[in-house]
Write an enzyme that holds these catalytic residues in place. Structure first.
Site, PDB file in Angstrom:
ATOM      1  N   HIS A  84      63.123 -13.349 -94.607  1.00 57.54           N
ATOM      2  CA  HIS A  84      64.588 -13.391 -94.551  1.00 57.54           C
ATOM      3  C   HIS A  84      65.088 -12.531 -93.382  1.00 57.54           C
ATOM      4  O   HIS A  84      64.148 -11.772 -92.638  1.00 57.54           O
ATOM      5  CB  HIS A  84      65.039 -12.965 -95.840  1.00 57.54           C
ATOM      6  CG  HIS A  84      64.882 -11.525 -95.619  1.00 57.54           C
ATOM      7  ND1 HIS A  84      63.884 -10.876 -96.161  1.00 57.54           N
ATOM      8  CD2 HIS A  84      65.740 -10.317 -95.143  1.00 57.54           C
ATOM      9  CE1 HIS A  84      64.095  -9.261 -96.271  1.00 57.54           C
ATOM     10  NE2 HIS A  84      65.031  -8.971 -95.648  1.00 57.54           N
ATOM     11  N   HIS A 132      66.844  -9.699 -87.211  1.00 57.00           N
ATOM     12  CA  HIS A 132      65.467  -9.901 -86.897  1.00 57.00           C
ATOM     13  C   HIS A 132      64.831 -10.394 -88.344  1.00 57.00           C
ATOM     14  O   HIS A 132      65.291 -10.323 -89.211  1.00 57.00           O
ATOM     15  CB  HIS A 132      64.805  -8.720 -86.473  1.00 57.00           C
ATOM     16  CG  HIS A 132      64.861  -7.498 -87.345  1.00 57.00           C
ATOM     17  ND1 HIS A 132      66.300  -6.994 -87.664  1.00 57.00           N
ATOM     18  CD2 HIS A 132      64.161  -7.119 -88.599  1.00 57.00           C
ATOM     19  CE1 HIS A 132      65.930  -5.947 -88.504  1.00 57.00           C
ATOM     20  NE2 HIS A 132      64.811  -6.145 -89.068  1.00 57.00           N
TER      21      HIS A 132
HETATM   22  P1  2AM Z   1      63.913  -4.378 -92.199  1.00 59.12           P
HETATM   23  O1  2AM Z   1      63.115  -5.721 -92.473  1.00 59.12           O
HETATM   24  O2  2AM Z   1      64.311  -4.259 -91.027  1.00 59.12           O
HETATM   25  O3  2AM Z   1      63.250  -3.408 -93.116  1.00 59.12           O
HETATM   26  C1  2AM Z   1      65.320  -5.469 -97.676  1.00 59.12           C
HETATM   27  O4  2AM Z   1      64.900  -4.185 -97.606  1.00 59.12           O
HETATM   28  C2  2AM Z   1      66.050  -5.900 -96.415  1.00 59.12           C
HETATM   29  O5  2AM Z   1      67.003  -4.920 -96.226  1.00 59.12           O
HETATM   30  C3  2AM Z   1      64.830  -5.834 -95.260  1.00 59.12           C
HETATM   31  O6  2AM Z   1      65.278  -6.969 -94.213  1.00 59.12           O
HETATM   32  C4  2AM Z   1      65.246  -4.397 -94.467  1.00 59.12           C
HETATM   33  O7  2AM Z   1      65.371  -4.496 -93.161  1.00 59.12           O
HETATM   34  C5  2AM Z   1      66.638  -4.163 -94.887  1.00 59.12           C
HETATM   35  N1  2AM Z   1      67.167  -2.682 -94.784  1.00 59.12           N
HETATM   36  C6  2AM Z   1      66.597  -1.877 -95.666  1.00 59.12           C
HETATM   37  N2  2AM Z   1      66.887  -0.789 -95.291  1.00 59.12           N
HETATM   38  C7  2AM Z   1      67.886  -0.871 -94.598  1.00 59.12           C
HETATM   39  C8  2AM Z   1      69.077  -0.048 -93.949  1.00 59.12           C
HETATM   40  N3  2AM Z   1      68.966   1.440 -94.219  1.00 59.12           N
HETATM   41  N4  2AM Z   1      69.828  -0.536 -93.316  1.00 59.12           N
HETATM   42  C9  2AM Z   1      69.785  -1.760 -92.759  1.00 59.12           C
HETATM   43  N5  2AM Z   1      68.971  -2.732 -93.316  1.00 59.12           N
HETATM   44  C10 2AM Z   1      68.100  -2.187 -93.979  1.00 59.12           C
END
Ligand code: 2AM
Length: 172
Positions: free
Chosen positions: A42, A123
């Protein structure tokens, strides 16, 4: 007894067929690290973190009030951040994607949700804890984004599982 909070985020779900193709392509690169399951692929729009279950209805109403246009999303570049995230990005970010994230962000902030303050960098994470980026390779995946969704992250023995709690269409 109070129920435990939910770990929530809004995201663009990746259609199953495209997700399968991405995961197969990624697996062929034979990378180190923890691959994200195909069904979990996603693009996060807004990360809400732990939220009381009691705010779910409010979040769903808020999302239903967000209007945005559907758009073609082409993920044609591979990125590797120092935190070990190997991810796909669009070399050209659609305006409609930025507008959707902004509209959602404004409503969430207005409703008092705390959000990430760093600039939005759309991303799609393919691998976590990837220590070495692959050599030159040119991904090219695309789909028509026609909806966004609210996901809950649930822990299972096999790792995190993301389940859509609601989906909202974008204008055709
Ligand atoms: P990531 O793929 O860049 O780790 C579920 O965990 C989703 O939320 C993932 O897409 C993750 O991004 C994002 N996510 C997790 N922690 C986050 C944070 N502190 N700030 C923004 N996005 C976050």
């Amino acid at each position: 007894m109070s129920t435990p909070p939910l770990r929530l985020f809004f995201a663009l779900p990746c259609p199953a067929e495209t997700a399968r193709a991405m995961a197969d392509w990624r697996d062929g690169l034979e990378l180190s690290g923890r691959p994200v399951a195909a069904e979990n692929l996603h693009i996060t729009l807004a990360f809400l973190g732990a939220q009381p279950r009691g705010r779910l209805d409010e979040l769903k109403t808020l999302a239903a009030g967000v209007t945005g246009d559907s758009f073609e999303l082409r993920l044609d570049s591979l990125g590797h951040w120092r935190n070990g995230l190997l991810h796909l990005v669009p070399s050209q970010t659609p305006e409609a994607l930025l507008a959707l994230e902004q509209a959602l962000r404004e409503r969430l902030l207005h409703a008092g949700f705390a959000l990430e303050t760093r600039p939005f960098r759309p991303h799609l994470t393919l691998v976590r804890h990837c220590t070495k980026a692959p050599g030159a390779t040119q991904p090219d995946f695309a789909w028509r984004v026609g909806e966004f969704a609210l996901f809950v992250s649930e822990h299972a023995a096999s790792g995190s599982r993301y389940k859509a709690l609601g989906r909202w269409p974008l204008r055709a």
